[in-house]
Design a protein around this motif. Structure first.
Motif, PDB file in Angstrom:
ATOM      1  N   UNK A 205       7.391  31.949  27.279  1.00 47.08           N
ATOM      2  CA  UNK A 205       7.142  32.884  27.961  1.00 47.08           C
ATOM      3  C   UNK A 205       5.393  32.839  28.581  1.00 47.08           C
ATOM      4  N   UNK A 206       4.822  31.875  27.898  1.00 47.70           N
ATOM      5  CA  UNK A 206       3.418  31.782  28.134  1.00 47.70           C
ATOM      6  C   UNK A 206       3.027  30.318  28.910  1.00 47.70           C
ATOM      7  N   UNK A 207       4.037  30.077  29.520  1.00 46.13           N
ATOM      8  CA  UNK A 207       4.019  28.671  30.333  1.00 46.13           C
ATOM      9  C   UNK A 207       4.730  28.868  31.578  1.00 46.13           C
ATOM     10  N   UNK A 208       4.173  28.179  32.752  1.00 52.20           N
ATOM     11  CA  UNK A 208       5.061  28.377  34.040  1.00 52.20           C
ATOM     12  C   UNK A 208       5.339  27.125  34.497  1.00 52.20           C
ATOM     13  N   UNK A 209       6.174  26.942  35.419  1.00 52.76           N
ATOM     14  CA  UNK A 209       6.377  25.773  35.996  1.00 52.76           C
ATOM     15  C   UNK A 209       5.508  25.359  37.315  1.00 52.76           C
ATOM     16  N   UNK A 210       5.068  24.080  37.374  1.00 51.25           N
ATOM     17  CA  UNK A 210       4.271  23.663  38.335  1.00 51.25           C
ATOM     18  C   UNK A 210       5.170  22.986  39.477  1.00 51.25           C
ATOM     19  N   UNK A 211       4.841  22.945  40.582  1.00 48.12           N
ATOM     20  CA  UNK A 211       5.578  22.353  41.809  1.00 48.12           C
ATOM     21  C   UNK A 211       5.328  20.618  41.670  1.00 48.12           C
TER      22      UNK A 211
END
Length: 461
Positions: A205-211
């Motif tokens: 929950x503390x990370x997001x995806x890069x393009x």
């Protein structure tokens, strides 16, 4: 904690194997005074889960912490899941027959990809919100670990925390942090932030995806959503493995389980470096317990459990530097006592056959060797450091020493594989069979059995 036993007991008569759901097995630990309760769950039936070494290890290390208790839970058989749903009975722990949802945290070992749907079935049966984002302040923390946690993204929406690597030290540290922060009044989000800063933990929950463009530049598909969080998660390694005792308390089940015997881990990691082997990469570096530690552990474990069979487990037990000494001492220790010693993995050479001879004594069943590929070219590609001469030497030694059955393991679907590599399997097996016949007296050649297993290669991210 709610006691579900009065509701469970009347249902056991309709269960396929009631012993799956009973507590008070020999070796169980009960700590009713504990103020922090952890449930270790294997997402499959009791027969498979209770034999899992990781489950035993992690339950023991948590129970060793003052004020904390670890109980076990397993996914009921499909027919009993239906019964439980019809009766409104949630998933429960074995030791106290308490609802899993009432624990402070649950650990789920992701041993292979096919348990993914079982994880969701277990969470749903327990009444735990499937998605981590839907869990509130009063909900337990769902922690994942095991081989599949090395590629956690397919499971990420359903887990609060992933323990990447070995859990002997990491899991108690994580649970103690949750316990301490909750006592201090910290909210769920702050607890997750604290765990994310600890070595070996990934909090999705503390990370997001890069393009795609950003991922190529950064060398990673994910990035933290706030400063202070690690950009790369390093696996945890249990540095104290070699000095730790090989014997640790284990539970003797009421019902038969797979691999129903004493297991003593002699070696962790593998120096072979086969490129297809996920476990060989995950459990590096190689660490081994001493011969004294192993022998003492086997003697103590058999005495305390009543088993008459022990398996010296590892990825490659005959690669242990003192394996000959270990087997010689164990054979002497248990001579005439009806104790069977097994080594689950054998080297594909005459030394491996010699070690199998120390284990088997006069009872020569079958041997298993794994050339993996039918041609030397493909074995070189996958870094399987075995030649045809190694295989033929092992076959000559085995059948010359009295073995009459042998199994050969191969894989198909390997990278760069051609039709010639597939045909090479048949050719290699035929030549190995011919060598086996030549190694035994003419009158015994009708007793020779050589079976072949071809498994599909499954790439691991």
């Amino acid at each position: 904690m709610t006691d579900l036993w009065p509701r469970l007991e009347p249902l056991l008569a309709s269960a396929e194997r009631p012993a799956r759901y009973l507590n008070h097995e020999f070796g169980c630990v009960y700590k009713p005074e504990a103020d922090f309760r952890f449930c270790m769950m294997y997402p499959d039936t009791y027969e498979l889960g209770q034999a899992n070494q990781a489950l035993r290890i992690l339950v023991n290390v948590v129970n060793a912490v003052d004020g904390m208790v670890a109980e076990r839970a397993f996914l009921p058989a499909a027919e009993f899941c239906d019964t439980m749903r019809a009766e409104g009975l949630p998933l429960f722990s074995i030791e106290s027959c308490a609802p899993v949802a009432e624990f402070d945290a649950i650990g789920i070992t992701l041993s292979h990809e096919l348990v993914a749907t079982n994880v969701l079935e277990a969470l749903d049966l327990a009444g735990i919100p499937l998605h981590a984002q839907d869990r509130g302040e009063d909900d337990l923390f769902v922690i994942g670990g095991g081989p599949c946690s090395y590629n956690p993204e397919p499971y990420a929406p359903f887990f609060d925390i992933f323990n990447i690597g070995e859990g002997e030290e990491a899991l108690p540290e994580c649970l103690q942090a949750i316990r301490r922060l909750r006592a201090e009044g910290a909210c769920r989000a702050d607890i997750l932030r604290a765990i994310a800063r600890m070595d070996g933990f990934y909090v999705p929950s503390l990370y997001r995806w890069r393009d795609e463009e950003q991922a190529q530049q950064a060398g990673s598909w994910i990035e933290p959503v706030e400063e202070g969080l690690p950009t790369h998660i390093q696996k945890r390694v249990f540095e104290g493995f070699a000095e730790s005792p090989g014997w640790e308390p284990c539970i003797v089940p009421f019902t038969e389980v797979v691999q129903d015997r004493l297991n003593v881990e002699v070696l962790r990691g593998c120096a072979r470096g086969c490129r297809f082997c996920q476990a060989g990469m995950m459990y590096r570096p190689v660490r081994e317990r001493s011969a004294d530690n192993i022998v003492n552990s086997v003697v103590c474990g058999l005495a305390q459990t009543g088993y008459d069979e022990v398996s010296l487990t590892s990825l490659s037990s005959t690669d242990h530097s003192q394996i000959a000494d270990v087997l010689t001492r164990l054979n002497k220790q248990f001579q005439g006592k009806g104790v069977r010693i097994s080594v689950p993995s054998q080297r594909l050479d005459s030394f491996g056959v010699d070690m199998a001879g120390l284990v088997a004594g006069q009872k020569k069943g079958g041997l298993t060797f794994a050339p993996e590929a039918g041609t030397q070219r493909l074995r070189d590609v996958i870094n399987k450091q075995v030649t045809e001469d190694d295989l033929f030497g092992a076959v000559d030694a085995a059948f010359g020493a009295g073995w009459r059955r042998c199994k050969l393991y191969f894989m198909i679907g390997l990278p760069t594989e051609t039709d010639d590599d597939i045909k090479g399997i048949a050719s290699l097996v035929q030549r190995a069979y011919d060598r086996a016949k030549k190694a035994v007296p003419v009158e015994q050649r009708g007793n020779i059995r050589m079976s072949v297993s071809c498994a599909l290669f499954v790439p691991k991210a």
